[in-house]
Design a protein around this motif. Structure first.
Motif, PDB file in Angstrom:
ATOM      1  N   HIS A 285      25.070  38.800  27.622  1.00 52.92           N
ATOM      2  CA  HIS A 285      24.060  39.575  26.900  1.00 52.92           C
ATOM      3  C   HIS A 285      24.704  40.412  25.805  1.00 52.92           C
ATOM      4  O   HIS A 285      24.190  40.497  24.678  1.00 52.92           O
ATOM      5  CB  HIS A 285      23.278  40.477  27.857  1.00 52.92           C
ATOM      6  CG  HIS A 285      22.374  41.448  27.157  1.00 52.92           C
ATOM      7  ND1 HIS A 285      22.745  42.742  26.882  1.00 52.92           N
ATOM      8  CD2 HIS A 285      21.114  41.288  26.647  1.00 52.92           C
ATOM      9  CE1 HIS A 285      21.762  43.355  26.248  1.00 52.92           C
ATOM     10  NE2 HIS A 285      20.761  42.495  26.105  1.00 52.92           N
ATOM     11  N   LYS A 286      25.819  41.010  26.122  1.00 55.47           N
ATOM     12  CA  LYS A 286      26.510  41.838  25.140  1.00 55.47           C
ATOM     13  C   LYS A 286      26.919  41.017  23.922  1.00 55.47           C
ATOM     14  O   LYS A 286      26.780  41.461  22.771  1.00 55.47           O
ATOM     15  CB  LYS A 286      27.741  42.486  25.789  1.00 55.47           C
ATOM     16  CG  LYS A 286      28.477  43.467  24.886  1.00 55.47           C
ATOM     17  CD  LYS A 286      29.614  44.134  25.641  1.00 55.47           C
ATOM     18  CE  LYS A 286      30.336  45.143  24.739  1.00 55.47           C
ATOM     19  NZ  LYS A 286      31.452  45.811  25.464  1.00 55.47           N
TER      20      LYS A 286
ATOM     21  N   TYR B 212      25.762  39.317  18.217  1.00 54.28           N
ATOM     22  CA  TYR B 212      25.533  38.307  17.184  1.00 54.28           C
ATOM     23  C   TYR B 212      24.221  38.579  16.442  1.00 54.28           C
ATOM     24  O   TYR B 212      24.163  38.509  15.207  1.00 54.28           O
ATOM     25  CB  TYR B 212      25.465  36.909  17.809  1.00 54.28           C
ATOM     26  CG  TYR B 212      26.744  36.425  18.456  1.00 54.28           C
ATOM     27  CD1 TYR B 212      27.993  36.877  18.012  1.00 54.28           C
ATOM     28  CD2 TYR B 212      26.707  35.528  19.516  1.00 54.28           C
ATOM     29  CE1 TYR B 212      29.159  36.446  18.620  1.00 54.28           C
ATOM     30  CE2 TYR B 212      27.875  35.077  20.124  1.00 54.28           C
ATOM     31  CZ  TYR B 212      29.097  35.551  19.667  1.00 54.28           C
ATOM     32  OH  TYR B 212      30.250  35.120  20.269  1.00 54.28           O
ATOM     33  N   ILE B 213      23.177  38.867  17.201  1.00 46.61           N
ATOM     34  CA  ILE B 213      21.861  39.048  16.586  1.00 46.61           C
ATOM     35  C   ILE B 213      21.822  40.324  15.763  1.00 46.61           C
ATOM     36  O   ILE B 213      21.278  40.342  14.648  1.00 46.61           O
ATOM     37  CB  ILE B 213      20.768  39.039  17.666  1.00 46.61           C
ATOM     38  CG1 ILE B 213      20.728  37.658  18.340  1.00 46.61           C
ATOM     39  CG2 ILE B 213      19.408  39.378  17.073  1.00 46.61           C
ATOM     40  CD1 ILE B 213      19.866  37.603  19.583  1.00 46.61           C
ATOM     41  N   ARG B 214      22.402  41.401  16.283  1.00 45.62           N
ATOM     42  CA  ARG B 214      22.419  42.647  15.507  1.00 45.62           C
ATOM     43  C   ARG B 214      23.243  42.473  14.225  1.00 45.62           C
ATOM     44  O   ARG B 214      22.925  43.070  13.193  1.00 45.62           O
ATOM     45  CB  ARG B 214      22.973  43.792  16.353  1.00 45.62           C
ATOM     46  CG  ARG B 214      22.032  44.219  17.458  1.00 45.62           C
ATOM     47  CD  ARG B 214      22.554  45.409  18.232  1.00 45.62           C
ATOM     48  NE  ARG B 214      21.756  45.664  19.406  1.00 45.62           N
ATOM     49  CZ  ARG B 214      20.612  46.353  19.402  1.00 45.62           C
ATOM     50  NH1 ARG B 214      20.173  46.848  18.258  1.00 45.62           N
ATOM     51  NH2 ARG B 214      19.931  46.539  20.518  1.00 45.62           N
TER      52      ARG B 214
ATOM     53  N   MET C 285      16.435  33.523  15.967  1.00 52.15           N
ATOM     54  CA  MET C 285      15.693  32.804  16.994  1.00 52.15           C
ATOM     55  C   MET C 285      16.569  31.770  17.684  1.00 52.15           C
ATOM     56  O   MET C 285      16.353  31.446  18.856  1.00 52.15           O
ATOM     57  CB  MET C 285      14.463  32.129  16.389  1.00 52.15           C
ATOM     58  CG  MET C 285      13.417  33.093  15.834  1.00 52.15           C
ATOM     59  SD  MET C 285      12.844  34.322  17.001  1.00 52.15           S
ATOM     60  CE  MET C 285      11.674  33.363  17.930  1.00 52.15           C
ATOM     61  N   ASP C 286      17.572  31.247  16.979  1.00 52.57           N
ATOM     62  CA  ASP C 286      18.492  30.289  17.595  1.00 52.57           C
ATOM     63  C   ASP C 286      19.286  30.915  18.737  1.00 52.57           C
ATOM     64  O   ASP C 286      19.768  30.205  19.627  1.00 52.57           O
ATOM     65  CB  ASP C 286      19.458  29.737  16.539  1.00 52.57           C
ATOM     66  CG  ASP C 286      18.772  28.766  15.598  1.00 52.57           C
ATOM     67  OD1 ASP C 286      17.694  28.264  15.939  1.00 52.57           O
ATOM     68  OD2 ASP C 286      19.308  28.534  14.499  1.00 52.57           O
ATOM     69  N   PHE C 287      19.432  32.230  18.722  1.00 48.64           N
ATOM     70  CA  PHE C 287      20.126  32.930  19.804  1.00 48.64           C
ATOM     71  C   PHE C 287      19.157  33.518  20.830  1.00 48.64           C
ATOM     72  O   PHE C 287      19.582  34.084  21.824  1.00 48.64           O
ATOM     73  CB  PHE C 287      20.988  34.070  19.250  1.00 48.64           C
ATOM     74  CG  PHE C 287      22.194  33.608  18.491  1.00 48.64           C
ATOM     75  CD1 PHE C 287      23.261  33.011  19.144  1.00 48.64           C
ATOM     76  CD2 PHE C 287      22.262  33.757  17.120  1.00 48.64           C
ATOM     77  CE1 PHE C 287      24.374  32.580  18.455  1.00 48.64           C
ATOM     78  CE2 PHE C 287      23.373  33.331  16.416  1.00 48.64           C
ATOM     79  CZ  PHE C 287      24.432  32.739  17.075  1.00 48.64           C
TER      80      PHE C 287
ATOM     81  N   LEU D 176      19.286  34.368  24.868  1.00 51.06           N
ATOM     82  CA  LEU D 176      18.701  35.423  25.692  1.00 51.06           C
ATOM     83  C   LEU D 176      17.600  34.865  26.582  1.00 51.06           C
ATOM     84  O   LEU D 176      17.345  35.390  27.673  1.00 51.06           O
ATOM     85  CB  LEU D 176      18.166  36.541  24.792  1.00 51.06           C
ATOM     86  CG  LEU D 176      19.250  37.341  24.058  1.00 51.06           C
ATOM     87  CD1 LEU D 176      18.625  38.351  23.114  1.00 51.06           C
ATOM     88  CD2 LEU D 176      20.166  38.057  25.048  1.00 51.06           C
ATOM     89  N   HIS D 177      16.949  33.794  26.135  1.00 54.41           N
ATOM     90  CA  HIS D 177      15.962  33.132  26.988  1.00 54.41           C
ATOM     91  C   HIS D 177      16.631  32.550  28.236  1.00 54.41           C
ATOM     92  O   HIS D 177      16.070  32.608  29.341  1.00 54.41           O
ATOM     93  CB  HIS D 177      15.256  32.026  26.188  1.00 54.41           C
ATOM     94  CG  HIS D 177      13.968  31.577  26.804  1.00 54.41           C
ATOM     95  ND1 HIS D 177      13.142  30.653  26.209  1.00 54.41           N
ATOM     96  CD2 HIS D 177      13.352  31.914  27.967  1.00 54.41           C
ATOM     97  CE1 HIS D 177      12.093  30.445  26.974  1.00 54.41           C
ATOM     98  NE2 HIS D 177      12.192  31.195  28.040  1.00 54.41           N
TER      99      HIS D 177
END
Length: 843
Positions: free
Chosen positions: A92-93, A98-100, A576-578, A600-601
C-alpha cells in the motif's frame, strides 16, 4: 509488528473470548471501510469512464480519502491476521507513493526573476505565452510591439507562499462542481477574494516599481499601462480567449492593485470552467502578468491568417473597428472585414461592418463615443495600412509555421502595433450532409442567414438568455442570446449550439466555441423574438439555417475536446492503472498472496477475503460450534456463522444444517425468493475462469463442492449480513428485520459482472427500476449499485426480502442477455408479472 503479534497470541492463548470480541469489532470496521473504499473507487471510475471534469485538487482529495480507507482496512486486518497485514501495508505504501507522485503538481519556483523586460524573456514557463510570443516577435522580426515588462510566474508563486494561500485555494477548488453554476460563482467569489486580499511580497513590489520606472523613461512620466494576463497555458494549445481580466489605463499608483485584479481573474467563473474542462490543474496554469504601455487606439482588431472553407485556402481575414478592440472581441460589435491573399499582399474583397459605438481612452478611463457619419461610411483601415498589416501577419505566420490569431492596434497618426499573437484554432471541415426536406406540410425553416462563427450542427430545446433559464439549463439545450460575451463559456458543457442576434467571428466566445466544437451562428436578427423557450430546433451553422424539430439525419457527434488528449484524462488513466485492475481473482489459487498485489483494488480484494475467512474460522480457533454449512435444494454453497439466535437450538452440534435448523427470519425470507420455483437453477452455464479452469456455475453462482467464491452469512435472530458470491460479481445484503419498524432497514450492494460494460450498465438500470418500485433509495456509481430501505414493518420487510431473492435469481446472467436499452423496460414488466428466468431473450 512484534507488538501486534504478541497481543494476538496472548489473547488467543489466554483470553479467547477477548480475541473473539476484538476480531468481530475489527471485522465490522473493515467492512465499513471496504464499503467506503468501493464508493470512492467508483467515484474515481466515474470521473474517467463518464468523462466527468473535476479540479485536480478534488482528485487529490478524493484519492487521499480512498487511500486512507484502504489503509484503515489493512489496520483492521492487523487485528485479524497480522502477518498478511504487514505485507499489505508495505505494498500500500508503494502504490500510494506512485499515485501521489503522478498527482503531484509541477514545481512552483518562487525565487527570482520576479520581473523581466520583454528583451530579457527566454522561457515561456516564467513569462507565460503571451509575453513570450511578443518578445519573440520583437527580437526575431523587429515587429512593432510596445516595449513593456512581465511580472513572472515566480512572483505569483511567491505571492501564494507569502500569504499561505495554497491550502485554502485547494480546499475551495476541491469542492467545485462545474455543473453547478451557482456553486461555481460562489466558489469563484471566495477564491478571487483570497487573491485580492493578498499582500504582495516586498521584493516583488520593488521589482514592479522598477519595471514601471523603466517604462516611464521610454514613454514619459504620464504613461499609462495595459495590464494583461500571460498565463503559462494561455495562448498556446488552449487559447483561454477572453477568460482573464485586462486592466486598462493603469498609472504607477494603481499598478500593484491592477496586478492583483489580473491574478484574481485566474479564478473567475468562466476561467475556472474553461481550465477544469480542458483538464489542467490549477498549478499547471500559473499566472504571469504582462504590463505594456497603453496604445491610444484609433483603430484596432484581429487578423486570422487562415480562413478555412472560405474563398481560397490561403486567405487571411482582417477584422477592424474604430477605437479599442473590446467591443469586437466581446462580440458587441461587428467590424469591417477585409480578405487578403495568404501573403497579405493583395486585397480580395471587403465587407463593411455595423459598428455604431467606439471606445477611446479619456485620460485613465475608457469612454464610449458614437461613431461619426464619416466613420460609419468609410472602412477603418486605408489600403496602404491594410496591406502593411497583412504583410506583418504573413511574416508572423511564417515565423511560427502555423496559422495565427493576431491582435493589433493603430494610433491616430497611423502607427501600427502588434499586441498579441497566438495559434489560430481551426475547425475541421464539415462532413457531407444530406439536404433537408421542407415538403412536410409546414414551414421547417425558422431562421435563415447570419454568419457562421463556429461550424457544425446540433439540435435541442431552446433556452432564451435573460429569462433566468441559464441557471437551470438542461444538457443539450440551444442557447439563444443577444450578444456573445466571454462569460457564456461557463455554459458550454450544457449547450449543444448557440444562436446570437449580434456577435463577431473575431470574438473571444467564437474562438472558444471553435475549440470546443459548439456550433455558433451569429448575426441572426430577431432570434429572441422568433424562437420560443422549450421549442426543439436544429441549428446548422455551416448552412446558416435553423430548422423546426430535430433533424436527426443532419446531427453529428459534437466535436468536443478529445478526452484522450487532455492532461486531466491522461493523468486519470495513469493513476487508475494503479487503482482499479484486479489481478487477485482466484481466491484458491497459489498466486492469491499479498505480495502479488499490483493495485489498490488487489489489496482491497485480498484484505476483504482474508477478513471473511478469518471471521468464519473463529469457530475453529475458539472451539465454537457456531460455524455451519447449509444443505439446501439449490446449488448455492453457503457458510453460516451464528452470532446469536440465527440457528435453532437443536442445530447447535451439527456441522451441516438445513433450512429447518435456521431461525433467522430475514435469511429465510430471502432464501424463499432465491428458491422460488420460477427461478431456473437447473440450466448450468460454464465459464472460462482464469487460466482456462472450467468451473460449472449454477446460473452464475458457485455450486457443487467448489470452494471458490463461496457465499457467507452472518446471522442472528433478526439480523442478516449475507455476502453472496456470483461468478463474476457479488451481492451483499445487510438487514435488520425485527418488531420495531423504526430500527428496521435493508441495505443492498451489487457490483461487477462477466458481461460487457454495456450489459452490466443495462442490468444495473433494470435493478435500479425494480428496487425503486420496491421502495428503495438507489445510487449507481459506475458498475456499483447501492440501495437502502429504512423504517419498514417486519412483515413488509419479509415480503421485500422475498422479492429481493427472486430478483437476484432472475438477474444472475442478465448482463449477458441485455443488448439494448429498450429491453430493460420489457424485462422489468416481465419480472413484476412473475417471470424470473431471463437466461434467453424474451420475445
Amino acid at each position: 509488528m512484534l507488538n501486534t503479534l504478541f497481543k494476538y497470541w496472548s489473547y488467543r492463548l489466554f483470553s479467547p473470548d477477548t480475541l473473539h470480541r476484538q476480531t468481530y469489532e475489527a471485522f465490522k470496521h473493515l467492512l465499513k471501510q471496504d464499503g467506503r473504499a468501493h464508493d470512492l473507487m467508483a467515484e474515481l471510475e466515474i470521473l474517467y469512464y463518464e468523462g466527468k471534469r473535476r479540479d485536480m485538487a478534488g482528485i487529490r482529495s478524493l484519492f487521499t480519502q480512498f487511500s486512507s480507507a484502504v489503509q484503515a482496512m489493512i489496520g483492521s486486518l492487523a487485528v485479524l491476521k497480522p502477518t498478511d497485514a504487514t505485507t499489505l501495508a508495505q505494498y500500500h505504501k508503494k502504490l500510494d507513493f506512485y499515485i501521489r507522485f503522478l498527482l503531484a503538481p509541477p514545481l512552483q519556483p518562487a525565487g527570482k526573476p520576479f520581473v523581466l523586460a520583454l528583451s530579457e524573456i527566454t522561457k515561456s514557463d516564467v513569462s507565460g505565452n503571451k509575453a513570450y510570443n511578443l518578445a519573440k516577435l520583437k527580437t526575431e522580426l523587429n515587429a512593432p510591439v510596445p516595449d513593456g515588462f512581465v511580472i513572472t510566474t515566480n512572483a505569483f508563486h511567491l505571492l501564494l507562499e507569502y500569504n499561505n494561500l495554497r491550502a485554502p485555494l485547494d480546499e475551495l477548488l476541491s469542492k467545485i462542481d462545474i455543473e453547478d453554476i451557482t456553486g461555481l460563482q460562489e466558489s469563484s467569489r471566495q477564491l478571487m477574494a483570497l487573491i485580492l486580499a493578498a499582500t504582495i511580497p516586498p521584493e516583488v513590489s520593488e521589482e514592479v516599481e522598477k519595471g514601471f520606472s523603466s517604462m516611464e523613461e521610454t514613454y514619459g512620466a504620464s504613461v499609462l499601462a495595459a495590464v494583461r494576463s500571460s498565463a503559462v497555458s494561455e495562448d498556446g494549445e488552449h487559447s483561454f480567449a477572453g477568460q482573464y481580466h485586462t486592466e486598462l489605463g493603469v498609472d504607477r499608483e494603481n499598478i500593484l492593485q491592477g496586478y492583483l485584479k489580473v491574478l484574481a481573474s485566474k479564478y473567475s467563473p468562466e476561467s475556472l470552467f474553461y481550465r477544469i474542462t480542458i483538464g489542467l490543474a490549477d498549478e499547471e496554469a500559473p499566472m504571469a502578468v504582462l504590463v505594456l504601455p497603453m496604445v491610444d487606439a484609433a483603430m484596432s482588431g484581429v487578423v486570422y491568417t487562415r480562413i478555412p472553407y472560405e474563398l481560397e485556402t490561403s486567405a487571411m481575414a482582417v477584422h477592424a473597428i474604430h477605437g479599442l478592440g473590446e467591443v469586437l472581441v466581446s462580440g458587441k460589435a461587428v467590424g469591417d472585414i477585409a480578405y487578403l491573399n495568404g501573403g497579405g499582399e493583395k486585397i480580395i474583397r471587403r465587407r463593411k461592418g455595423t459598428q455604431a459605438q467606439k471606445l477611446r481612452m479619456n485620460g485613465s478611463t475608457v469612454k464610449e463615443y458614437a461613431l461619426q457619419q464619416a466613420e460609419r461610411d468609410e472602412f477603418c483601415l486605408q489600403e496602404d495600412r491594410l496591406l502593411e498589416l497583412g504583410r506583418w501577419a504573413g511574416r508572423i505566420e511564417n515565423l511560427y509555421e502555423e496559422p495565427q490569431d493576431i491582435e493589433w492596434a493603430a494610433t491616430d497618426d497611423g502607427s501600427l502595433f502588434i499586441l498579441q499573437s497566438r495559434p489560430f484554432h481551426q475547425e475541421k471541415a464539415p462532413a457531407p450532409r444530406p439536404e433537408v426536406s421542407t415538403n412536410t406540410g409546414e414551414e421547417r425553416i425558422l431562421l435563415q442567414g447570419g454568419r457562421k462563427a463556429a461550424g457544425g450542427i446540433a439540435a435541442g430545446p431552446v433556452v432564451l438568455a435573460g429569462d433566468d433559464a441559464a441557471l437551470k439549463i438542461d444538457h443539450g439545450a440551444v442557447l439563444v442570446t443577444g450578444t456573445t460575451p466571454p462569460s457564456l463559456v461557463r455554459l458550454l458543457n450544457k449547450i449543444s449550439a448557440v444562436i446570437a442576434e449580434q456577435g463577431s467571428t473575431a470574438g473571444h466566445f467564437s474562438t472558444v466555441c471553435r475549440e470546443f466544437g459548439i456550433p455558433l451562428l451569429i448575426g441572426v436578427p430577431d432570434a429572441l423574438d422568433i424562437l420560443r423557450s422549450g421549442q426543439i430546433v436544429t441549428v446548422d451553422a455551416d448552412r446558416q439555417m435553423v430548422y423546426a424539430g430535430a433533424e436527426k439525419g443532419l446531427i453529428q457527434e459534437k466535436g468536443q475536446v478529445s478526452q484522450d488528449n487532455l492532461p486531466y484524462f491522461r493523468k486519470l488513466r495513469a493513476i487508475m492503472d494503479f487503482i482499479t485492475p484486479l489481478h487477485l481473482i482466484d481466491t484458491e489459487g497459489k498466486d492469491f498472496r499479498p505480495e502479488n498485489s499490483r493495485s489498490l483494488h488487489d489489496i482491497i480484494r485480498y484484505t476483504h477475503e482474508q477478513a471473511v475467512r478469518t471471521m468464519f474460522s473463529l469457530g475453529e480457533k475458539t472451539g465454537s460450534k457456531s460455524k455451519k454449512q447449509l444443505q439446501a435444494e439449490i446449488p448455492l454453497k453457503v457458510h453460516l456463522l451464528d452470532v446469536g439466535g440465527g440457528l435453532c437450538a437443536a442445530a447447535e452440534n451439527n456441522n451441516q444444517v438445513t433450512l429447518d435448523d435456521i431461525c433467522c427470519q430475514p435469511f429465510l425470507s430471502l432464501w424463499k425468493g432465491l428458491s422460488h420455483p420460477g427461478v431456473d437453477w437447473q440450466s448450468h452455464s460454464h465459464f472460462d475462469w482464469k487460466r482456462s479452469d472450467e468451473i460449472a456455475l449454477a446460473g452464475g453462482f458457485t455450486w457443487g463442492n467448489s470452494s471458490e467464491l463461496g457465499s457467507y452469512a452472518i446471522m442472528g435472530l433478526d439480523y442478516l449480513n449475507f455476502n453472496i458470491r456470483f461468478g463474476y460479481h457479488f451481492t451483499l445484503v445487510d438487514t435488520l428485520c425485527g418488531k420495531d419498524a423504526r430500527t428496521n432497514f435493508c441495505l443492498l450492494r451489487f457490483a461487477g459482472g462477466g458481461g460487457a460494460y454495456s450489459g452490466r450498465f443495462l442490468r444495473l438500470e433494470f435493478l435500479d427500476i425494480v428496487l425503486q418500485r420496491l421502495g428503495f433509495e438507489v445510487t449507481v456509481k459506475a458498475d456499483l449499485l447501492d440501495a437502502r430501505l429504512n423504517e419498514i414493518g417486519e412483515q413488509e420487510l419479509c415480503d421485500v426480502l422475498d422479492l429481493l431473492g427472486r430478483m437476484l435469481g432472475a438477474v444472475k446472467l442478465l448482463d449477458l442477455v441485455l443488448r439494448q436499452e429498450e429491453d430493460v423496460a420489457k424485462y422489468v414488466d416481465l419480472f413484476f408479472k412473475g417471470q424470473y428466468t431471463f437466461t434467453q431473450p424474451s420475445s
